[in-house]
Design an enzyme around this catalytic site. Structure first.
Site, mmCIF file in Angstrom:
data_model
loop_
_atom_site.group_PDB
_atom_site.id
_atom_site.type_symbol
_atom_site.label_atom_id
_atom_site.label_comp_id
_atom_site.label_asym_id
_atom_site.label_seq_id
_atom_site.Cartn_x
_atom_site.Cartn_y
_atom_site.Cartn_z
ATOM 1 C CE1 TYR A 7 -3.721 2.361 0.596
ATOM 2 C CE2 TYR A 7 -2.920 2.714 2.830
ATOM 3 C CZ TYR A 7 -3.796 3.023 1.807
ATOM 4 O OH TYR A 7 -4.745 4.006 1.997
ATOM 5 C CE1 TYR B 37 -5.913 -3.659 7.867
ATOM 6 C CE2 TYR B 37 -6.614 -1.373 8.007
ATOM 7 C CZ TYR B 37 -5.659 -2.344 8.210
ATOM 8 O OH TYR B 37 -4.462 -2.004 8.770
ATOM 9 C CG HIS B 38 -10.406 1.064 7.728
ATOM 10 N ND1 HIS B 38 -10.522 0.768 6.386
ATOM 11 C CD2 HIS B 38 -9.203 1.668 7.879
ATOM 12 C CE1 HIS B 38 -9.437 1.189 5.762
ATOM 13 N NE2 HIS B 38 -8.631 1.729 6.632
ATOM 14 C CE LYS C 296 -9.476 12.223 14.240
ATOM 15 N NZ LYS C 296 -8.073 12.031 14.634
ATOM 16 C CG HIS D 283 -7.564 6.556 10.855
ATOM 17 N ND1 HIS D 283 -7.196 7.198 9.696
ATOM 18 C CD2 HIS D 283 -7.683 5.241 10.531
ATOM 19 C CE1 HIS D 283 -7.081 6.300 8.729
ATOM 20 N NE2 HIS D 283 -7.369 5.116 9.205
#
Length: 654
Positions: A14, A168-169, A527, A533
């Site tokens: 990646y 995945y996440h 954030k 994330h």
């Protein structure tokens, strides 16, 4: 005579950073080393539909991937790489229609037969609301764009995977194996239900066969292998029973994988090599459930951007397993194993229970807030087990005595993005705008707007806009205007959890400081920038709530100005900032400047993220009170630090 070996999976890394030209050089080097497919990482402005010179893009350009603002960038990204011969995976979601349009336009410029293009756009927006945060629009129009891409590729790119259901996440956000199975499959069901009316009935099974998955594999590799076998069975079951897909080939569970990045440790990072190897075994050992493509993180990704050598090391790990061992010579090693069968059935039953709950709520789109809350709770449980030592993490909460690592010392041990890359990207973007046919661009964007408004497929006008010279931000602006923007649920309830382990001393300290302050200690968690994330910010906010603080957490994607304004309006006693994209220096510098300008210079600011020690020194010099990195897993200690900071400030103010 030995049986012929199975063909190995696609080998990927990646990759993408800085600029399209720099990323192109990296791709060509990796291909020369035996990589057999490309996996493109895009930067956050590209993922969220902003140009590199937008206010929200400041500090984020080229940090977690490559910036692609227009057709010229996409040309440079794939220069001298024949796309007709390549299998390209693009990790892109909200802007997937646009990036695919640019990719197709470049392929046509190369003279490729676009019907032969092979690859994947991730294009899974539902998991973005749950775990990664690169969404733009509300769920329903986002789902529409997913299925627009799928229907269009069914006609024009029949070998392309138009949607990559990404669990995945979900695991990175704390999902249990049962939740990962159920939430991913519920997403796939939502997509297929929306896609079905858009394609001829006779072509639907073939379209189903193009839907792929992208999964995670954690360190509990036996459980993870059983999870993959459960995925195979459940997907087959859903396609057979819900959609009456008779062709067994169309019901195959096709997936790629990147093994777990959440479990990579900052302390003793060399141990991550073993973790990555064990996690790879989970998705390769079982022939029945073997990945079609594997990309491995680098051992040092908890420290910063991997160097080409670090990526090579991960690629060699795959090649050794595929070419030196005898793994690919055998049938499935686990068929008929009673322990494996029991575990697979238990995982399937747990996933079915979650699927029934989601279905009763109206499906994945309607259940987004429910799923987000479940993930935050599951992640809190996971962290609590690590903090209590119930889950052992070698080098972090056990066996912490260590020798200095020669791999992490010396000049260039961690690669950093050239600070000049952002200015270079912006200059080329501005030159692109100045050199194009503005009337042609406006006409193409108007056609895009009309398609969005009327329900026509979004892909044809997106391809036309790409060829006309429109930019990523202009495409994103049309989409935002047509469908509206969206702020996903944070998953952090206002109500405290039932968790009490080790919290009483902290609660007493919070009460004491609150009495001194004359009101409840107010902790604002923010954030800044485009980093979506949010797992760390969510867990800090939830633990602070459970410790008795008055928390304010509005989620992701805030400007420094918005955070400082909120700190003033809510009279925050302490501000916590979370940034994992590597953009901490410019974003926090702006926050600190704005705090002082707003008369809030006395309010302590604490920061968490993947922050090298040299950067931490600079942040403290800016006035940041404390810096936390992945090695700081003891949330209760962080809470006591925060209380002490506020207490010292209160004493100084008396």
């Amino acid at each position: 005579m030995t049986a012929p070996k199975d063909a190995p999976w696609l080998f990927r890394t990646y990759a993408g950073h800085s600029t399209a030209a720099a990323s192109n050089a990296l791709y060509r080097t990796n291909l020369s080393k035996g990589q057999t497919g490309l996996s493109v990482a895009f930067d956050l402005p590209t993922q969220t539909g902003y140009d590199s010179d937008h206010e929200l893009a400041r500090g984020e350009v080229g940090k977690v991937g490559v910036p692609v603002s227009h057709l010229g960038d996409m040309r440079a990204l794939f220069d001298s790489i024949p796309l007709e011969q390549m299998n390209t995976s693009m990790t892109i979601n909200a802007t997937a229609p646009w990036l695919l349009a640019l990719y197709v336009a470049v392929a046509e410029e190369q003279g490729a037969d676009v019907s032969k293009l092979q690859g994947t756009v991730q294009n899974d927006i539902i998991k973005e609301y749950l775990s990664r945060g690169t969404y733009i629009c509300p769920p329903k129009p986002s789902l529409r764009m997913i299925t627009d891409v799928a229907a269009w590729t069914g006609v024009h790119l029949p070998k392309w995977n138009p949607m990559n259901v990404c669990s995945y996440h979900l695991q990175e956000a704390g999902a249990t194996p049962e939740q990962e199975l159920a939430f991913a499959l519920a997403t796939a069901v939502a997509v297929l239900d929306d896609l079905r009316p858009k394609v001829p009935e006779a072509e639907f099974p073939a379209m189903v066969g193009r839907i792929s998955f992208f999964v995670n594999a954690g360190i509990r590799f036996v459980t993870e292998m059983c999870k993959m076998r459960a995925f195979v069975d459940l997907w087959d079951e859903i396609l057979r029973d819900r959609y009456a897909i008779a062709d067994a080939k169309a019901r195959r569970f096709r997936y790629g994988v990147q093994v777990n990045s959440l479990g990579l440790t900052e302390p003793q990072p060399e141990n991550n090599v073993y973790r990555i190897l064990l996690e790879m075994l989970a998705v390769t050992l079982s022939k029945k459930a073997r990945a079609r493509a594997v990309q491995l993180p680098a051992w040092n990704e908890a420290l910063g951007l991997p160097r080409p050598w670090d990526q090579q090391w991960s690629l060699r790990m795959q090649q050794i397993l595929a070419y030196e061992t005898d793994l690919l010579e055998y049938d499935d090693l686990f068929d008929g194993n009673p322990a494996v069968d029991r575990k697979v059935e238990a995982l399937k039953e747990g996933a079915r229970a979650e699927l029934r709950q989601i279905d009763a709520m109206g499906g994945a789109v309607a259940a987004i807030e429910y799923m987000k809350g479940r993930l935050v709770e599951a992640n809190a449980d996971r962290l609590a087990r690590v903090e209590a030592g119930e889950t052992v993490v070698v080098g972090v909460n056990r066996f912490t005595t260590t020798e200095p690592s020669p791999l992490t010392t010396g000049e260039g041990a961690i690669m950093t993005v050239d600070a000049a890359a952002e200015a270079d990207q912006i200059a080329r973007l501005q030159a692109w705008r100045a050199g194009r046919d503005e009337a042609r661009v406006r006409a193409a964007l108007e056609a895009l707007r009309q398609a969005a408004a009327t329900g026509a497929n979004i892909m044809p006008p997106s391809v036309a806009a790409a060829k006309a010279g429109a930019t990523t931000g202009e495409w994103g602006d049309v989409v935002r205007a047509a469908f509206g923007q969206y702020r996903g649920p944070t998953g952090v309830s206002r109500n405290p959890s039932n968790r009490t382990e080790g919290l009483e001393p902290i609660r007493e300290a919070v009460d004491a400081v609150s009495s001194r302050l004359g009101r409840r200690l107010k902790f604002l968690v923010g954030k800044p920038g485009l980093d979506g994330h949010s797992n760390g910010a969510e867990q800090i906010a939830a633990r602070a709530r459970d410790c008795g603080m008055d928390i304010s957490y509005e989620g992701i994607r805030l400007t420094p100005g918005e955070i400082v304004a909120a700190a003033g309006e809510e009279r925050a006693h302490v501000v916590g900032l979370s940034i994992l994209s590597g953009s901490h220096l410019p974003l926090i510098a702006e926050v600190m400047d704005r705090m002082r300008a707003a008369g809030l210079g006395q309010v302590p600011v604490v920061v968490g993220g993947i922050i090298p020690e040299a950067d931490a020194v600079r942040l403290r010099a800016m006035g940041v009170a404390a810096v936390y990195t992945p090695k700081d897993f003891e949330l209760n200690r962080i809470m006591m630090d925060i209380v002490a900071l506020v207490d010292r400030q209160a004493v100084a103010a008396e």
